[in-house]
Design an enzyme around this catalytic site. Structure first.
Site, short mmCIF file in Angstrom:
data_model
loop_
_atom_site.label_atom_id
_atom_site.label_comp_id
_atom_site.label_asym_id
_atom_site.label_seq_id
_atom_site.Cartn_x
_atom_site.Cartn_y
_atom_site.Cartn_z
N ARG A 32 14.35 -0.29 0.36
CA ARG A 32 15.40 -1.32 0.39
C ARG A 32 16.45 -1.00 -0.65
O ARG A 32 16.17 -0.37 -1.65
CB ARG A 32 14.87 -2.70 -0.01
CG ARG A 32 13.64 -3.17 0.60
CD ARG A 32 13.16 -4.46 -0.06
NE ARG A 32 14.00 -5.60 0.25
CZ ARG A 32 13.91 -6.30 1.37
NH1 ARG A 32 13.05 -5.96 2.30
NH2 ARG A 32 14.68 -7.34 1.55
N GLU A 42 16.63 -11.49 11.17
CA GLU A 42 16.10 -12.83 11.45
C GLU A 42 17.26 -13.79 11.21
O GLU A 42 17.85 -13.76 10.12
CB GLU A 42 15.04 -13.11 10.37
CG GLU A 42 13.73 -13.53 10.89
CD GLU A 42 12.76 -13.74 9.74
OE1 GLU A 42 12.45 -12.76 9.03
OE2 GLU A 42 12.32 -14.88 9.57
N LYS A 46 16.85 -13.40 1.06
CA LYS A 46 17.54 -14.53 1.68
C LYS A 46 17.02 -15.86 1.15
O LYS A 46 17.78 -16.82 1.08
CB LYS A 46 17.40 -14.47 3.21
CG LYS A 46 18.46 -13.58 3.83
CD LYS A 46 18.36 -13.59 5.34
CE LYS A 46 17.22 -12.73 5.78
NZ LYS A 46 17.14 -12.60 7.24
#
Ligand code: ATP
Ligand code: MG
Length: 553
Positions: A261, A35, A271
């Site tokens: 992750r 993204e 983020k």
């Protein structure tokens, strides 16, 4: 990618091997779908190495696709930095860069298809009501009052949404799945919402934007992705991924697989948190060398090879994990130990005057750039009567363990002569400012003839020929291994994560180094010129210490 980087197998490779053996797909096609709402971090590097690495190993393809359905959080700068980072890591995407927004027309038509099949409806509940109607993990949800509106009316309403005739937040399009499902993501998820915002790719063409769950699976199918790899938090969402593809007319069927992750000690990885660090000015931008971003690590002196090696060492599993920072540091140390040149710099200098050395003479010493690897060649290091050494490398008197410069004792200057300290001068505070020494002219490359081999070797820089520099001593950004677990992670920032050494002096050869190219400062660690460094204003960043000096207690 170097040929010696062989990848160990993992559960995803086993799935691909099986699919290829059974002829389920003729070849593999993966994608990396960031993204564009921030810079890439080292967690993304794990995903990049996995997706692009599979494409390389199986002679398949890997797309770079911007998952750009949240225009208010996105920025074209991020689109650019992400491409730069993927390339820098050593990977190439197949064909043109893709954008989910390329498919907005098709996505709209698939939404219409769902409405026509009675599988999507326009819902007028506000945010609070929607939450209330959704129920909880223990209680089923309730149907929205407009869940059974006719297909014709839904088509008209959705068209009005698209044409900007509805207000933001007034209504949304939802899938008609199951409000009693034990998976919350199946309780009539939102497919489209209204946002009157400009989009970096589609400008003002749209005022309705599709949601991730609707967009991702269809984008995968349109691009012919075979294995859609994502992190474990999307495990439940696989149900909606499959439901959407089962209920539209696309023939191609990608499949989603989840892996865990990367979490790294002493840093944060989301983020949103990284963005907070930047906007609250705890760091100097996304590429601050203390940030776990690819751009920050690059600026710090990390190499792409070291990051790829790190991703290999951590592997790919479904297990939750927290990787020690030491593991990342070991990767860059191993790389730089083999692949970086040596040079000398003095961070906290005191002066040494060699009284029996001719005044004004500049001797050109040729010094090896690497102790084990002759291919690094030699460089010229100027030697003069006045040199600088590290303040901590001199003591008036020392014990046996102190193998540096002591009054009436000798030490070797790296790549140069043996000197003996005679006396010293202090300032009014008692700090040593100058040490007066003599040198033995017959000790270049050999031991003194009287058999008094000095015990220690110290580094030095010519006082007149050396170049002044600022050296940024970077350390971990947080004081605790898991800052994300704190109520407020900004309360556990390490106040000493950056110490600027402003009176450092480096040997002249270092003035010409490229930004980001790390060298070993002898005895001190690995350092590289900062992006901001110029020959007249040299700035170096410490990449990593020579050894793991962190207390693991
Ligand atoms: P963040 O939580 O940091 O905001 P994200 O998942 O929202 O990350 P995206 O830009 O959507 O960020 O991520 C692109 C891809 O990278 C996704 O496939 C995602 O699963 C993967 N990814 C993100 N963070 C990690 C991580 N820490 N470890 C491994 N893969 C990750
Ligand atoms: Mg995301």
């Amino acid at each position: 990618m170097a040929e010696n980087e062989t990848r160990p197998t993992n559960f995803i490779r086993n799935i691909i091997d099986k699919d290829l053996a059974e002829g389920k797909h003729p070849s593999t096609h993966t994608r990396f779908p960031p993204e564009p709402n921030g810079y890439l971090h080292i967690g993304h590097a794990k995903s990049i190495c996995l997706n692009f690495g599979l494409a390389q190993d199986y002679q398949g393809k890997c797309n770079l696709r911007f998952d750009d359905t949240n225009p208010e959080k996105e920025d074209i700068d991020y689109v650019h930095s992400i491409q730069e980072d993927v390339k820098w890591l050593g990977f190439e995407w197949d064909g043109e860069v893709c954008y989910s927004s390329n498919y907005f027309d098709q996505l709209y038509l698939y939404a219409v298809e769902l409405i026509k099949a009675g599988k999507a409806y326009v819902c007028f509940l506000n945010a609070e009501q929607t939450r209330e109607y959704r129920g909880t993990l223990k209680e089923p949800g309730k149907n929205s009052p407009t869940r059974d509106t006719s297909i014709e009316e839904n088509l008209a309403l959705f068209e009005k949404m698209k044409n900007g005739e509805m207000q933001e937040g007034e209504c949304c399009l939802r899938a008609k799945v199951d409000m009693t499902s034990s998976f919350m993501c199946m309780r009539d998820p939102i497919l489209y919402r209204i946002r009157f915002v400009h989009h970096h790719q589609t400008a003002d063409k749209w005022c309705i934007y599709p949601m991730y769950d609707f967009t991702h699976c269809i984008s995968d199918a349109i691009e012919g992705i075979t294995h859609s790899l994502c992190t474990l938090e999307f495990q439940d969402n696989r149900r909606i991924y499959d439901w959407i593809l089962d209920n539209i007319s696309l023939e191609v069927r990608p499949h989603q697989y989840e892996f865990s992750r990367l979490n790294l000690e002493y840093t944060v990885m989301s983020k949103r948190k990284l963005n907070d660090l930047v906007t609250q000015k705890h760091v100097n931008g996304w590429d601050d060398p203390r940030m776990p971003t690819i751009a920050g690590l690059r600026r710090r002196g990390y190499t792409a090879a070291a990051l790829r090696e790190f991703c290999l060492r951590i592997g790919v599993t479904k297990m939750e994990n927290m990787i020690e920072m030491g593991m990342l540091e070991a990767c860059i140390r191993d790389d730089l130990n083999a692949n970086s040149a040596r040079a000398m710099a003095v961070l906290d200098p005191i002066k040494v005057i060699i009284e029996n050395y001719p005044e004004g003479q500049v001797e050109e010493l040729m010094v090896s750039n690497h102790p084990q690897d002759e291919s690094f060649g030699k460089r010229m290091v100027p030697f003069t009567r006045e040199i600088l050494i590290e303040a901590e490398d001199f003591r008036e008197s020392g014990n046996k363990k102190y193998k540096r410069l002591v009054i009436d004792k000798s030490v070797r200057l790296r790549g140069a002569y043996v000197i003996t300290a005679k006396r010293f001068k202090q300032d009014e505070k008692g700090n040593v400012t100058t040490v007066y020494c003599t040198y033995d002219p017959n000790t270049l490359g050999k031991n003194p003839e009287d058999g008094t081999k000095p015990k220690g070797v110290i580094h030095w820089v010519s006082a007149s020929e050396g170049k002044p520099a600022t050296v940024n001593m970077y350390d971990r950004l947080f004081t605790v291994p898991n800052p994300a677990a704190e109520d407020d992670f900004t309360q556990v920032l390490n106040a000493e994560s950056l110490i600027e050494m402003k009176s450092a002096v480096v040997e002249p050869s270092l003035a010409e180094l490229d930004a980001g190219k790390a060298v070993q400062f002898e005895r001190l660690g690995y350092f590289c010129p900062d992006l901001s460094s110029t020959p007249d204003d040299l700035v170096f960043n410490r990449t990593v210490t020579l050894r793991d000096t962190w207390d693991h207690a």
